[in-house]
Design a protein around this motif. Structure first.
Motif, PDB file in Angstrom:
ATOM      1  N   HIS A 731      21.128   4.024  13.877  1.00 27.55           N
ATOM      2  CA  HIS A 731      20.428   4.027  15.171  1.00 27.55           C
ATOM      3  C   HIS A 731      20.995   2.949  16.094  1.00 27.55           C
ATOM      4  O   HIS A 731      21.205   3.180  17.293  1.00 27.55           O
ATOM      5  CB  HIS A 731      18.929   3.806  14.963  1.00 27.55           C
ATOM      6  N   HIS A 732      21.243   1.766  15.535  1.00 30.55           N
ATOM      7  CA  HIS A 732      21.808   0.677  16.334  1.00 30.55           C
ATOM      8  C   HIS A 732      23.182   1.075  16.867  1.00 30.55           C
ATOM      9  O   HIS A 732      23.513   0.786  18.038  1.00 30.55           O
ATOM     10  CB  HIS A 732      21.927  -0.576  15.462  1.00 30.55           C
ATOM     11  N   PHE A 733      23.950   1.732  16.061  1.00 33.62           N
ATOM     12  CA  PHE A 733      25.274   2.209  16.488  1.00 33.62           C
ATOM     13  C   PHE A 733      25.133   3.172  17.668  1.00 33.62           C
ATOM     14  O   PHE A 733      25.846   3.064  18.670  1.00 33.62           O
ATOM     15  CB  PHE A 733      25.979   2.879  15.311  1.00 33.62           C
ATOM     16  N   CYS A 734      24.178   4.105  17.555  1.00 32.04           N
ATOM     17  CA  CYS A 734      23.974   5.079  18.626  1.00 32.04           C
ATOM     18  C   CYS A 734      23.490   4.403  19.902  1.00 32.04           C
ATOM     19  O   CYS A 734      23.982   4.693  21.006  1.00 32.04           O
ATOM     20  CB  CYS A 734      22.957   6.138  18.191  1.00 32.04           C
ATOM     21  N   ALA A 735      22.518   3.507  19.756  1.00 30.75           N
ATOM     22  CA  ALA A 735      21.882   2.923  20.933  1.00 30.75           C
ATOM     23  C   ALA A 735      22.718   1.831  21.575  1.00 30.75           C
ATOM     24  O   ALA A 735      22.780   1.724  22.806  1.00 30.75           O
ATOM     25  CB  ALA A 735      20.506   2.366  20.553  1.00 30.75           C
ATOM     26  N   THR A 736      23.367   1.023  20.754  1.00 26.45           N
ATOM     27  CA  THR A 736      24.060  -0.165  21.275  1.00 26.45           C
ATOM     28  C   THR A 736      25.560   0.047  21.422  1.00 26.45           C
ATOM     29  O   THR A 736      26.126  -0.169  22.508  1.00 26.45           O
ATOM     30  CB  THR A 736      23.789  -1.366  20.346  1.00 26.45           C
ATOM     31  N   ASP A 737      26.208   0.459  20.343  1.00 25.26           N
ATOM     32  CA  ASP A 737      27.661   0.626  20.407  1.00 25.26           C
ATOM     33  C   ASP A 737      28.064   1.818  21.265  1.00 25.26           C
ATOM     34  O   ASP A 737      29.062   1.758  22.007  1.00 25.26           O
ATOM     35  CB  ASP A 737      28.240   0.802  19.007  1.00 25.26           C
ATOM     36  N   LEU A 738      27.302   2.906  21.156  1.00 29.24           N
ATOM     37  CA  LEU A 738      27.676   4.108  21.896  1.00 29.24           C
ATOM     38  C   LEU A 738      27.006   4.145  23.273  1.00 29.24           C
ATOM     39  O   LEU A 738      27.662   3.945  24.289  1.00 29.24           O
ATOM     40  CB  LEU A 738      27.318   5.359  21.085  1.00 29.24           C
TER      41      LEU A 738
END
Length: 933
Positions: A731-738
């Motif tokens: 989720h962090h990858f989706c929300a922050t990185d992407l």
């Protein structure tokens, strides 16, 4: 001719905005049932099994839930976690066949059927046993069917058509066979032992069937007059005991003392008003406990005549407090290593029929074990003066009898934690009765082998190892008999002449064959004894045991009829249940398998915590704080519940409630929007657009590096079964990185570059990989959403993301140096963003594209990116990189972007207005528009 300002052209139709049929709103309660129907129609489970043949197997053996009522939130958490682990193992390249099962026998179902009888005024004991068992079977089958549909609705994949149940004929036969193995190897024996006994349910209970609640117990201080002692000054003195179970006094046969305890010989010289003691009483009480006793018994002035060690009481004899009322036997004083000075008086009254220490001391010194209590908790004829009284209502009569005898020293009440039956919620008693046991320390050394097996097992969390080991180390022999009707009978015959059980393999074989054909009902049919004993034995010479086996033995032996009989590997790769199963299913499965196979039935054990409400309280209908999975499905859908499971640390207690579910719905929304944007930005993508890795810009290669990190995290979780934090990380990858970084940066290129530009093609190449990876990584958890997002791009009528493996992520995509570089770029970008926010707050700019900020950088930072690349990363129209003094901290400064706003990409650039044909566009946008002409 160029457009006049009044006729400025609208270029919105030339922008490549995301386009997808994947809706923003999940509408899961409506969409999910249709998806389930599709999977059933396409036989997804059967196709998975067929295409997985020859792969390495993975087996999570299902601990059976009890077929008794609708699912609660704990069931949902357990089954969802199992499903995620199974699906992930399957997508990691294994053959993950999952056989769900049910526990169907035992007291809870009997209790429910009996409740129905009581409501109709029927007498259970008047119902033929086979008719009663048939009603229990029908009740269990009803709830099994209900729960199966509820599990399926949660999106749980499994071999539902071939589920197992402990009441299946094959299962009952296998359970009987497992009992037979213990009988034949000598571990099964009938003995007299104190067991937890439920007077309400009229049966022995296992430790796993006990829960502890606060209970108010009447207390009693009783006087035992010393009749014989080596020291003459002790003759006629009274030993004082204290107990929280006055009802055990009729069963008293001794008093225990601590040999090293200091006891005070007390002479009472004054008493408080209302005290049951009198002046002149001589009492023996442990010296450290004397102050508390004085207060409770109302002792005033007194003298301690002397202090003696308990060892001086060796050989002493006392009188029962009810002597002359049918209790005219001597009561010996015996040394007990369990006697302490933590509470009471330092003396323990011993009722060998009602306590483990009592029983063991009684056996050591040859004390009689009177049967003073019936199955229903009422006193027998061996409790003179109290026959027919229920033990929990007997204290008043016992007080009165002892007051009359002059042996009552004090009474009171104590609120303390007390064992209750987890089914009836009623208090239990310790009662010594003949039961069937499996020995822990006989020639088969089950305890030692079990502890060795624990040492070889992988535990998640590791704390589970010590918890299970300490329980195995301390447990007594396993009481496996229950005095009920609904279950698998213990198929044993006992010689009436010798009292020994028959250990004949032929009998066990006949029983197993009969149970396989007719079920365990065969044991209760007329002529069963002659049938199973065979033609060479006279049934009149043998007792047919009518006890049923403990349901924990049944569930503990499921490996015998689920794994090997179905061709699944043994031991199983994983057992997964709640932390209460260290004393339940993990415990019984380990003992049962070690006793029959010599090894544990599992290679790994995963334990999850309990589910609490949002305030951390235990859920209770009376508190109104329960969260029913059925209600969550109606409001949010299964994927939200599944996301909640995987967003918590399941190894600890979890919390759930309305606010937490709202938070999960918001997290889900972000993930769904990520998928939606990916799908929209990939509209029309084809393999011909793909850019080779070596030609990708650094930003795209950084994204692929992040994928290698997540891929490694997921594959490590598959191998270790530790999923804590994995999906929060996704989720962090989706929300922050992407969404907040990569997508934000690349929107400009995707929307405004010409379709064949290298930058746009590179971005779509990575978006393609992201869509494939995310759909597959999310598939074990968001089973419905991942399928929807996959089919939105690959609309195959026969296809499913759940038939696929995880994406292959090349090791060559890993680039730690690049990752470190972009971590620094993001730090410096944060400085720029802060300045832009200040300018926006001051009203200087509305959009970051109206800015052309600068960074003052020194050392390696100065060469990280060129100004135009910084403008792209910062999402500004211009950028300046200025040299800072060596060693100076980096700093950012705001500056407005010079030029005019492009009508298509909205960047502010000096070049806007130079085109005669498209005077409101920048040069890039002019090129993009012309390419569409």
């Amino acid at each position: 001719m160029t457009d006049s300002p009044a006729e400025a052209r609208d270029y919105r139709g030339t922008v490549f905005l995301p386009k997808t049929s994947f809706p923003m709103k999940g509408d899961l309660p409506k969409r999910e049932p249709a998806m389930l129907e599709r999977w059933a129609r396409l036989n997804i489970w059967e196709r998975l099994r067929a295409q997985s043949k020859g792969r390495e197997t993975f087996v999570l053996h299902d601990g059976p839930p009890y077929a008794n009522g609708n699912l609660h939130i704990g069931h949902a958490l357990n089954k969802i976690l199992k499903d995620v682990i199974n699906r992930a193992a399957q997508m990691a390249g294994k053959d993950a066949n999952y056989v769900p099962g049910w526990d169907c026998h035992g007291l809870p179902i009997e209790w429910k059927v009996e409740e129905e009888y009581r409501a109709k005024g029927r007498d259970k004991d008047a119902v033929p046993v086979l008719d009663f068992r048939a009603e229990c079977r029908a009740y269990a089958q009803h709830w099994l069917d209900v729960q199966r549909e509820e599990f399926i609705r949660l999106g749980v994949f499994g071999d539902w058509a071939n589920r197992y149940a402990t009441m299946d004929f094959d299962s009952e036969a296998a359970i009987a066979g497992e009992i037979g193995k213990f009988l034949l190897n000598g571990s099964l024996y009938r003995g007299l032992r104190p067991v937890m006994w439920s007077p309400v349910e009229k049966t022995a209970l296992a430790e796993a069937e006990i829960e502890y609640h606060d209970h108010v117990s009447p207390t009693l201080h009783a006087k035992f007059r010393i009749l014989k002692a080596a020291a003459k000054d002790l003759l006629g003195a009274d030993v004082v005991i204290w107990t929280t179970t006055p009802w055990t006094m009729p069963g008293n046969r001794a008093v225990a003392y601590g040999p090293e305890v200091d006891y005070a010989l007390l002479h009472v010289e004054g008493v408080a008003e209302g005290s049951l003691l009198k002046v002149g009483d001589r009492l023996l009480v442990a010296l450290p406990l004397l102050p508390g006793f004085e207060k409770e018994a109302g002792i005033g002035a007194h003298t301690v005549r002397r202090v003696l060690k308990g060892a001086e009481l060796e050989g002493a004899i006392a009188a029962h407090p009810l002597r002359g009322r049918g209790y005219d036997f001597d009561v010996p004083l015996l040394p007990g290593d369990f006697v302490t000075t933590e509470a009471g008086t330092g003396f323990v009254h011993i009722a060998p029929g009602h306590g483990e220490d009592d029983f063991n001391l009684g056996r050591q010194f040859g004390l009689p074990i009177p049967e003073t209590v019936n199955d229903d908790g009422t006193f027998t004829m061996h409790a003179p003066g109290f026959e027919g009284l229920h033990v929990f209502k007997a204290h008043t009569a016992i007080y009165a009898a002892m007051r009359e005898a002059g042996t009552l020293a004090a009474t009171g009440k104590l609120t303390h934690s007390y064992p209750h039956s987890w089914r009836s919620k009623k208090p239990v008693i310790f009662r010594t009765t003949p039961q069937w046991f499996i020995g822990m320390d006989d020639a088969n050394a089950i305890r030692a082998k079990a502890r060795e097996a624990i040492a070889r097992t992988h535990f998640v969390p590791e704390a589970g190892r010590n918890r299970l080991d300490s329980m195995i180390a301390a447990r007594p022999d396993w009481c496996i008999s229950r005095q009920r009707a609904w279950g698998v009978p213990i198929p044993v015959f006992v010689s009436k002449q010798s009292g020994e059980p028959l250990r004949d393999p032929a009998i066990i074989e006949r029983v197993v064959e009969a149970f396989r054909a007719e079920g365990a009902d065969a044991w209760y049919k007329p002529g069963a004894a002659a049938r199973f004993l065979g033609p060479d034995r006279d049934p009149a010479l043998y007792e047919q045991v009518m006890d049923i086996v403990d349901v924990w033995f049944e569930s503990g032996s499921t490996h015998a009829f689920v794994l090997r009989q179905r061709g699944l590997p043994f031991p199983a790769d994983l057992y997964l249940e709640g932390s209460d199963q260290h004393r339940g299913w993990f415990h019984s499965s380990l003992l049962e398998s070690v006793g029959t196979n010599g090894v544990a039935p599992f290679k790994a054990v995963l334990t999850h915590g309990f589910t609490l409400d949002e305030q951390g309280r235990k859920m209770s209908k009376s508190l109104g704080n329960t969260t029913a999975p059925q209600d969550v499905l109606k409001q949010y859908g299964a994927d939200i519940l599944r996301l909640w499971v995987m967003n918590t640390d399941v190894t600890e207690d979890q919390r759930i409630g309305p606010e937490i579910l709202k938070q999960q719905a918001e997290l889900y929304r972000r993930i769904r929007n990520t998928l939606r944007w990916l799908l929209g930005s990939l509209d029309g993508f084809s393999d011909a657009e793909t850019v080779p890795y070596a030609e990708l810009p650094e930003l795209e290669r950084w994204v692929l590096h992040r994928l290698t990190e997540l891929d490694a995290r997921i594959r490590r979780a598959v191998e270790t079964h530790d999923w804590t934090g994995v999906y929060p990380e996704i989720h962090h990858f989706c929300a922050t990185d992407l969404s907040a970084f990569y997508f934000d940066i690349r929107k400009d290129a995707l929307y405004c570059d010409r379709p064949d530009s290298a930058r746009r093609r590179a971005a779509r190449t990575v978006l393609d990989v992201l869509h494939r990876c995310l759909c597959k990584w999310l598939a074990p958890v968001l089973v419905f959403t991942a399928e929807e997002a996959w089919l939105a791009r690959f609309p195959d009528e026969e296809g499913s993301v759940h038939l696929l493996d995880f994406m292959f992520v090349p090791e060559g995509w890993k680039d730690e140096a690049l990752a470190a570089k972009w971590a620094r770029i993001r730090e410096l970008r944060g400085l720029v963003t802060a300045e832009l926010e200040k300018a926006r707050a001051a009203g200087t700019i509305g959009s970051s594209l109206q800015a052309a900020p600068g960074l003052c950088l020194a050392g390696p930072d100065a060469g990280l990116l060129a100004p135009e690349a910084w403008a792209e990363v910062a999402i500004t129209s211009g950028f300046a990189v200025l040299a800072a003094p060596e060693g100076a901290a980096p700093s950012a400064a705001f500056a407005p972007a010079p030029g005019a706003k492009c009508a298509r990409c909205w960047r502010v650039l000096p070049e806007v207005g130079r085109s005669a044909k498209h005077p409101t566009l920048c040069l890039r946008c002019e090129d993009a528009v012309e390419s569409q002409a």
